[in-house]
Motif scaffolding. Structure first.
Motif, PDB file in Angstrom:
ATOM      1  N   SER A 276       0.825  -1.210   0.000  1.00 37.38           N
ATOM      2  CA  SER A 276       0.000   0.000   0.000  1.00 37.38           C
ATOM      3  C   SER A 276       0.858   1.258   0.000  1.00 37.38           C
ATOM      4  N   PHE A 339     -13.502  -8.268   2.168  1.00 35.12           N
ATOM      5  CA  PHE A 339     -12.713  -7.041   2.044  1.00 35.12           C
ATOM      6  C   PHE A 339     -11.858  -7.052   0.782  1.00 35.12           C
ATOM      7  N   TRP A 343     -11.795  -3.826  -2.694  1.00 36.02           N
ATOM      8  CA  TRP A 343     -10.699  -2.881  -2.876  1.00 36.02           C
ATOM      9  C   TRP A 343     -11.025  -1.821  -3.932  1.00 36.02           C
ATOM     10  N   MET A 346     -13.919   0.696  -3.096  1.00 36.78           N
ATOM     11  CA  MET A 346     -13.521   1.649  -2.059  1.00 36.78           C
ATOM     12  C   MET A 346     -12.504   2.657  -2.599  1.00 36.78           C
ATOM     13  N   LEU A 347     -11.483   2.179  -3.292  1.00 40.22           N
ATOM     14  CA  LEU A 347     -10.426   3.064  -3.762  1.00 40.22           C
ATOM     15  C   LEU A 347     -10.887   3.945  -4.917  1.00 40.22           C
ATOM     16  N   TRP A 355     -10.518   2.450   3.626  1.00 42.09           N
ATOM     17  CA  TRP A 355      -9.854   1.219   3.183  1.00 42.09           C
ATOM     18  C   TRP A 355      -8.736   0.839   4.152  1.00 42.09           C
ATOM     19  N   GLY A 359      -8.909  -2.421   6.672  1.00 35.66           N
ATOM     20  CA  GLY A 359      -7.857  -3.421   6.509  1.00 35.66           C
ATOM     21  C   GLY A 359      -7.082  -3.648   7.786  1.00 35.66           C
ATOM     22  N   GLY A 421      -6.528  -7.397  -4.703  1.00 37.36           N
ATOM     23  CA  GLY A 421      -7.596  -7.708  -3.755  1.00 37.36           C
ATOM     24  C   GLY A 421      -8.103  -9.126  -3.897  1.00 37.36           C
TER      25      GLY A 421
END
Length: 448
Positions: A276, A339, A343, A346-347, A355, A359, A421
């Protein structure tokens, strides 16, 4: 079943005061994880620029991640070596040796020459020090978890087992917080790159600072005495001559299950930290497009997420004590699977902070119970080896390859994190299956 058999504690007063157990298990792992995360941050921020030849940015990043993963390969060897010592000579001496090994290796990274100084000898030395870090961490975690769980009071074994786990978020915050302070003190004109001063010598400070932390950790650990469980094993004369052989022969099923119990935890953590950080900092128009945040901004966001990691690590202990390790982890692992599929939604909708919070919250909930679950899988005379090997073999399957696979999937997906993801979801599914096969360990006698 009586409370004595549930906790493995005798009616006698514990040899180690509870505050000392908590402090020794927490301080040591905090230092070990600090050392480990200092490297993880530098693997993204510094090493691609200083320890590999200039040229292709992606190749340099992948090379840095490959060295990062080398430590994970060394961790099982460390688990075997320190596990052998811990099951034969005791927990205290072994934990001191592991902490010294990690501290010396980390300090030496801070004085290494760069590629511009000595060519390919620089990454060679970096690999050696990284292997030493992994070797040390391979013996650290299981020993700290055993100190916590073998000295835990009635009905609180999972709660006490979260204290060595709490060292992970605390170490992360300390390591990245120090890097952040140095970056603020040495600002860069290009937000996607560290400053020349930072690359010249500023990056060395966090590595050298580890020497001070190791001294503190040694002072705490040298005050420990052996746990009642290990003392009883010595008294009964059941110490194994070759703990690894005994584990492989009589407890191979627990080794395999323990390895897969940890898989989702490792993949999630290294995606939420190492990957990330790369994805968050990459410019939107770069070869590997990302979110385009500056280093300072994104690390502050990550530290905010890691706070939830720490909080929910502590929350997970009482949950696992009340509802059992298996049920707690089944629910959390199912949530990790979901989750991984969220990804992109959300992003793409700008929910980056959410996010990170989700996480790291899931990370705390899955990591916390492992401090009790893995040691509970094995009898006292092979517990250090068994729990350590399971924990660290999983590091190869999960952590060693996770950042590397993630960058590859990031490339294949033309900058989209969707496949990354999905990768997390698949790994979590394997952990979910292992948990379904496994049994509840809450009522296990820790002194057997």
């Amino acid at each position: 079943m009586s409370s004595t058999s549930q906790t493995g504690q005798s009616a006698a007063t514990p040899a180690n005061p509870r505050h000392r157990v908590i402090l020794a298990s927490l301080v040591g792992t905090t230092i070990e994880f600090y050392d480990f995360y200092v490297y993880a941050t530098a693997a993204v921020l510094v090493f691609p620029h200083l320890f590999f030849p200039a040229g292709n940015e992606t190749v340099a990043l992948l090379s840095s991640f490959a060295v990062f993963g080398a430590a994970m390969v060394a961790r099982p060897a460390g688990a075997v070596f320190f596990g052998h010592l811990g099951d034969k000579k005791g927990r205290k001496t072994t934990l001191v040796a592991a902490l010294l090994t990690m501290g010396i290796a980390t300090f030496l990274i801070g004085v290494l020459p760069t590629y511009a100084m000595v060519g390919w000898f620089a990454p060679f030395l970096l690999v050696l020090m990284r292997l030493a870090q992994g070797f040390a961490l391979g013996g650290e975690w299981s020993g700290a978890a055993l100190v916590a769980t073998e000295n835990a009071p009635a009905g609180k074994r999972a709660f006490y087992g979260t204290f060595p786990q709490l060292g992970a978020p605390l170490g992360f915050i300390l390591a990245n917080g120090l890097f952040l302070l140095i970056a603020f003190a040495m600002p860069s004109d290009d937000p996607s790159m560290p400053s020349d001063t930072f690359l010249s010598w500023g990056w060395r400070i966090p590595f050298l600072f580890s020497a001070i932390m190791v001294v503190v950790g040694l002072w705490v650990r040298l005050r420990l005495v052996e746990s009642p469980a290990f003392a009883k094993t010595v008294e009964k004369g059941t110490v194994q001559r070759l703990p690894l052989a005994s584990v492989a022969k009589s407890h191979w099923r627990e080794l395999v299950l323990g390895t897969f119990f940890m898989l989702a935890t490792y993949v999630l953590f290294y995606l939420m930290t190492t990957f990330s950080l790369s994805y968050g900092r990459a410019p939107e128009d770069a070869e590997l497009s990302g979110l385009g945040y500056s280093y300072n901004t994104f690390v502050l966001m990550m530290i905010g997420g890691v706070v939830f990691f720490g909080i929910f690590t502590m929350v997970s202990g009482p949950l696992a004590d009340r509802f059992g390790r298996r049920l707690t982890l089944l629910v959390v692992t199912a949530a990790i699977m979901v989750f991984g599929l969220l990804w992109v939604p959300m992003l793409d909708n700008g929910l980056v902070m959410l996010w990170l919070i989700v996480g790291f919250t899931l990370m705390g909930l899955t990591f916390g119970p492992m401090g009790a679950l893995l040691p509970e899988l094995f009898p006292t005379n092979v517990r250090y080896t068994g729990s350590g090997v399971s924990y660290n073999v999983s590091s190869i399957l999960g952590a060693a390859v996770a950042p590397f696979i993630a960058v590859w999937l990031w490339t294949v997906g033309d900058g989209s994190p969707f496949l990354v993801g999905v990768y997390l979801t698949v790994m979590a599914a394997l952990t979910f299956i292992a948990l379904l096969i496994g049994k509840e360990t809450r009522e296990v006698d820790i002194e057997h």
